[in-house]
Design a protein around this motif. Sequence first.
Motif, PDB file in Angstrom:
ATOM      1  N   PRO A 229       0.798  -1.238   0.000  1.00 41.25           N
ATOM      2  CA  PRO A 229       0.000   0.000   0.000  1.00 41.25           C
ATOM      3  C   PRO A 229       0.827   1.284   0.000  1.00 41.25           C
ATOM      4  O   PRO A 229       0.278   2.368  -0.038  1.00 41.25           O
ATOM      5  CB  PRO A 229      -0.751  -0.130   1.318  1.00 41.25           C
ATOM      6  CG  PRO A 229       0.249  -0.773   2.227  1.00 41.25           C
ATOM      7  CD  PRO A 229       1.007  -1.753   1.373  1.00 41.25           C
ATOM      8  N   VAL A 230       2.157   1.158   0.079  1.00 38.97           N
ATOM      9  CA  VAL A 230       3.006   2.347   0.195  1.00 38.97           C
ATOM     10  C   VAL A 230       2.855   3.244  -1.023  1.00 38.97           C
ATOM     11  O   VAL A 230       2.943   4.474  -0.918  1.00 38.97           O
ATOM     12  CB  VAL A 230       4.482   1.933   0.379  1.00 38.97           C
ATOM     13  CG1 VAL A 230       5.350   3.164   0.659  1.00 38.97           C
ATOM     14  CG2 VAL A 230       4.624   0.935   1.513  1.00 38.97           C
ATOM     15  N   ALA A 231       2.605   2.649  -2.182  1.00 38.31           N
ATOM     16  CA  ALA A 231       2.479   3.426  -3.419  1.00 38.31           C
ATOM     17  C   ALA A 231       1.361   4.461  -3.329  1.00 38.31           C
ATOM     18  O   ALA A 231       1.442   5.519  -3.962  1.00 38.31           O
ATOM     19  CB  ALA A 231       2.236   2.485  -4.596  1.00 38.31           C
ATOM     20  N   VAL A 232       0.317   4.161  -2.555  1.00 34.48           N
ATOM     21  CA  VAL A 232      -0.785   5.119  -2.393  1.00 34.48           C
ATOM     22  C   VAL A 232      -0.265   6.404  -1.755  1.00 34.48           C
ATOM     23  O   VAL A 232      -0.531   7.515  -2.237  1.00 34.48           O
ATOM     24  CB  VAL A 232      -1.910   4.508  -1.531  1.00 34.48           C
ATOM     25  CG1 VAL A 232      -2.988   5.556  -1.253  1.00 34.48           C
ATOM     26  CG2 VAL A 232      -2.498   3.289  -2.195  1.00 34.48           C
ATOM     27  N   PHE A 233       0.496   6.258  -0.677  1.00 31.50           N
ATOM     28  CA  PHE A 233       1.031   7.432   0.016  1.00 31.50           C
ATOM     29  C   PHE A 233       2.194   8.060  -0.760  1.00 31.50           C
ATOM     30  O   PHE A 233       2.431   9.266  -0.659  1.00 31.50           O
ATOM     31  CB  PHE A 233       1.480   7.049   1.426  1.00 31.50           C
ATOM     32  CG  PHE A 233       0.348   6.596   2.303  1.00 31.50           C
ATOM     33  CD1 PHE A 233      -0.713   7.450   2.595  1.00 31.50           C
ATOM     34  CD2 PHE A 233       0.324   5.318   2.825  1.00 31.50           C
ATOM     35  CE1 PHE A 233      -1.766   7.031   3.392  1.00 31.50           C
ATOM     36  CE2 PHE A 233      -0.719   4.893   3.629  1.00 31.50           C
ATOM     37  CZ  PHE A 233      -1.769   5.746   3.910  1.00 31.50           C
ATOM     38  N   THR A 234       2.911   7.246  -1.533  1.00 28.39           N
ATOM     39  CA  THR A 234       3.968   7.799  -2.381  1.00 28.39           C
ATOM     40  C   THR A 234       3.378   8.770  -3.399  1.00 28.39           C
ATOM     41  O   THR A 234       3.916   9.861  -3.630  1.00 28.39           O
ATOM     42  CB  THR A 234       4.710   6.671  -3.120  1.00 28.39           C
ATOM     43  OG1 THR A 234       5.305   5.780  -2.171  1.00 28.39           O
ATOM     44  CG2 THR A 234       5.807   7.245  -4.012  1.00 28.39           C
ATOM     45  N   SER A 235       2.263   8.382  -3.994  1.00 28.77           N
ATOM     46  CA  SER A 235       1.593   9.250  -4.965  1.00 28.77           C
ATOM     47  C   SER A 235       1.117  10.542  -4.313  1.00 28.77           C
ATOM     48  O   SER A 235       1.290  11.638  -4.866  1.00 28.77           O
ATOM     49  CB  SER A 235       0.400   8.512  -5.587  1.00 28.77           C
ATOM     50  OG  SER A 235       0.822   7.331  -6.239  1.00 28.77           O
ATOM     51  N   LEU A 236       0.521  10.422  -3.130  1.00 29.93           N
ATOM     52  CA  LEU A 236       0.048  11.612  -2.425  1.00 29.93           C
ATOM     53  C   LEU A 236       1.210  12.510  -2.024  1.00 29.93           C
ATOM     54  O   LEU A 236       1.101  13.745  -2.083  1.00 29.93           O
ATOM     55  CB  LEU A 236      -0.737  11.191  -1.175  1.00 29.93           C
ATOM     56  CG  LEU A 236      -2.066  10.462  -1.422  1.00 29.93           C
ATOM     57  CD1 LEU A 236      -2.675  10.004  -0.102  1.00 29.93           C
ATOM     58  CD2 LEU A 236      -3.040  11.368  -2.163  1.00 29.93           C
ATOM     59  N   LEU A 237       2.322  11.899  -1.633  1.00 33.65           N
ATOM     60  CA  LEU A 237       3.495  12.681  -1.248  1.00 33.65           C
ATOM     61  C   LEU A 237       4.046  13.458  -2.432  1.00 33.65           C
ATOM     62  O   LEU A 237       4.474  14.609  -2.293  1.00 33.65           O
ATOM     63  CB  LEU A 237       4.561  11.752  -0.672  1.00 33.65           C
ATOM     64  CG  LEU A 237       5.748  12.420   0.033  1.00 33.65           C
ATOM     65  CD1 LEU A 237       5.273  13.250   1.219  1.00 33.65           C
ATOM     66  CD2 LEU A 237       6.752  11.370   0.501  1.00 33.65           C
ATOM     67  N   LEU A 238       4.026  12.872  -3.609  1.00 30.50           N
ATOM     68  CA  LEU A 238       4.472  13.572  -4.818  1.00 30.50           C
ATOM     69  C   LEU A 238       3.581  14.769  -5.108  1.00 30.50           C
ATOM     70  O   LEU A 238       4.065  15.837  -5.493  1.00 30.50           O
ATOM     71  CB  LEU A 238       4.474  12.609  -6.009  1.00 30.50           C
ATOM     72  CG  LEU A 238       5.573  11.547  -6.026  1.00 30.50           C
ATOM     73  CD1 LEU A 238       5.367  10.588  -7.188  1.00 30.50           C
ATOM     74  CD2 LEU A 238       6.952  12.195  -6.109  1.00 30.50           C
ATOM     75  N   VAL A 239       2.276  14.600  -4.913  1.00 32.76           N
ATOM     76  CA  VAL A 239       1.337  15.705  -5.125  1.00 32.76           C
ATOM     77  C   VAL A 239       1.638  16.843  -4.155  1.00 32.76           C
ATOM     78  O   VAL A 239       1.637  18.026  -4.531  1.00 32.76           O
ATOM     79  CB  VAL A 239      -0.118  15.222  -4.945  1.00 32.76           C
ATOM     80  CG1 VAL A 239      -1.076  16.412  -4.971  1.00 32.76           C
ATOM     81  CG2 VAL A 239      -0.483  14.228  -6.031  1.00 32.76           C
ATOM     82  N   VAL A 240       1.902  16.499  -2.896  1.00 34.28           N
ATOM     83  CA  VAL A 240       2.209  17.506  -1.880  1.00 34.28           C
ATOM     84  C   VAL A 240       3.487  18.257  -2.235  1.00 34.28           C
ATOM     85  O   VAL A 240       3.547  19.495  -2.141  1.00 34.28           O
ATOM     86  CB  VAL A 240       2.346  16.841  -0.491  1.00 34.28           C
ATOM     87  CG1 VAL A 240       2.950  17.817   0.517  1.00 34.28           C
ATOM     88  CG2 VAL A 240       0.984  16.356   0.001  1.00 34.28           C
ATOM     89  N   VAL A 241       4.516  17.520  -2.645  1.00 34.24           N
ATOM     90  CA  VAL A 241       5.792  18.151  -3.010  1.00 34.24           C
ATOM     91  C   VAL A 241       5.606  19.095  -4.192  1.00 34.24           C
ATOM     92  O   VAL A 241       6.114  20.225  -4.200  1.00 34.24           O
ATOM     93  CB  VAL A 241       6.847  17.074  -3.341  1.00 34.24           C
ATOM     94  CG1 VAL A 241       8.089  17.720  -3.949  1.00 34.24           C
ATOM     95  CG2 VAL A 241       7.225  16.293  -2.096  1.00 34.24           C
ATOM     96  N   ILE A 242       4.856  18.646  -5.200  1.00 36.54           N
ATOM     97  CA  ILE A 242       4.599  19.490  -6.373  1.00 36.54           C
ATOM     98  C   ILE A 242       3.842  20.750  -5.971  1.00 36.54           C
ATOM     99  O   ILE A 242       4.130  21.857  -6.446  1.00 36.54           O
ATOM    100  CB  ILE A 242       3.813  18.700  -7.438  1.00 36.54           C
ATOM    101  CG1 ILE A 242       4.698  17.600  -8.025  1.00 36.54           C
ATOM    102  CG2 ILE A 242       3.315  19.633  -8.547  1.00 36.54           C
ATOM    103  CD1 ILE A 242       3.965  16.657  -8.952  1.00 36.54           C
ATOM    104  N   TYR A 243       2.860  20.594  -5.075  1.00 35.86           N
ATOM    105  CA  TYR A 243       2.090  21.756  -4.609  1.00 35.86           C
ATOM    106  C   TYR A 243       3.008  22.796  -3.979  1.00 35.86           C
ATOM    107  O   TYR A 243       2.915  23.992  -4.301  1.00 35.86           O
ATOM    108  CB  TYR A 243       1.037  21.314  -3.595  1.00 35.86           C
ATOM    109  CG  TYR A 243       0.331  22.476  -2.928  1.00 35.86           C
ATOM    110  CD1 TYR A 243      -0.823  23.016  -3.482  1.00 35.86           C
ATOM    111  CD2 TYR A 243       0.843  23.068  -1.770  1.00 35.86           C
ATOM    112  CE1 TYR A 243      -1.457  24.097  -2.895  1.00 35.86           C
ATOM    113  CE2 TYR A 243       0.212  24.144  -1.176  1.00 35.86           C
ATOM    114  CZ  TYR A 243      -0.936  24.651  -1.740  1.00 35.86           C
ATOM    115  OH  TYR A 243      -1.542  25.734  -1.154  1.00 35.86           O
ATOM    116  N   TRP A 244       3.887  22.348  -3.081  1.00 33.64           N
ATOM    117  CA  TRP A 244       4.758  23.305  -2.388  1.00 33.64           C
ATOM    118  C   TRP A 244       5.755  23.950  -3.339  1.00 33.64           C
ATOM    119  O   TRP A 244       6.107  25.119  -3.181  1.00 33.64           O
ATOM    120  CB  TRP A 244       5.478  22.623  -1.225  1.00 33.64           C
ATOM    121  CG  TRP A 244       4.580  22.387  -0.041  1.00 33.64           C
ATOM    122  CD1 TRP A 244       4.153  21.207   0.456  1.00 33.64           C
ATOM    123  CD2 TRP A 244       3.972  23.400   0.782  1.00 33.64           C
ATOM    124  NE1 TRP A 244       3.326  21.397   1.534  1.00 33.64           N
ATOM    125  CE2 TRP A 244       3.197  22.730   1.758  1.00 33.64           C
ATOM    126  CE3 TRP A 244       3.998  24.782   0.780  1.00 33.64           C
ATOM    127  CZ2 TRP A 244       2.459  23.414   2.733  1.00 33.64           C
ATOM    128  CZ3 TRP A 244       3.270  25.478   1.740  1.00 33.64           C
ATOM    129  CH2 TRP A 244       2.518  24.793   2.704  1.00 33.64           C
TER     130      TRP A 244
END
Length: 213
Positions: free
Chosen positions: A12-27
């Motif tokens: 399930p780590v890929a789910v949070f990996t994807s969300l983390l990428l979105v957060v990084v891109i946002y910042w």
Amino acid sequence: MDVFILIIASYPVAVFTSLLLVVVIYWLIAILGLIDIDTLDLPEIDADAELDSLEGLTGVAGFLIKLGFQGIPVMVILSLLTLVAWWTSYFCVWLLPFALNGIWKLVLGTAILITSFIFALLITRFLVIPLKPLFRKNTARSKRSFLGQAVVIRSSRVDEHFGQAEFNDAGAGLILNIRAKTPNQLKKNDRVILLEYLEKDHVYLVIPERDFY
């Protein structure tokens, strides 16, 4: 490194990996001044409001407010929540002494996903709730009368719907959301004057500094 890549790219780590990428891109986009930092902020709720007044709130905003996160920037909450959940799920998978396949892998992965999210939610609440007075202080400060002060545009444009500027307060600087009538020639690094504060939208109306004096 191969193990690390394998884990972060697997359920399930890929789910949070994807969300983390979105957060990084946002910042990264926010740092470049292309979006308003508080675009996703929660609606303000009176501290004395009864719980019944929150029943009309739905979705993520309603969920976060009912947990007591009002007054804290949404992206601060989501960034910390995602980071903690990512680390938790990663180490859960990494520390498992056995490997499962088929339906059991899906069941175990889902259990880790849910557990990581709940744990991250608790940790995030534990970390940010004590900091709420600091966010209230910054918000109150931004609402005080800065009218007549000069600020420097940090966004690529300023119009009726978008714009950011930095107020030099002899410290780290304060980022304000600004708006201006169009058409205009305003661009990044131009100096503008704060004319009016719109309480409802939490933005300042501005005009070029050259037009103020």
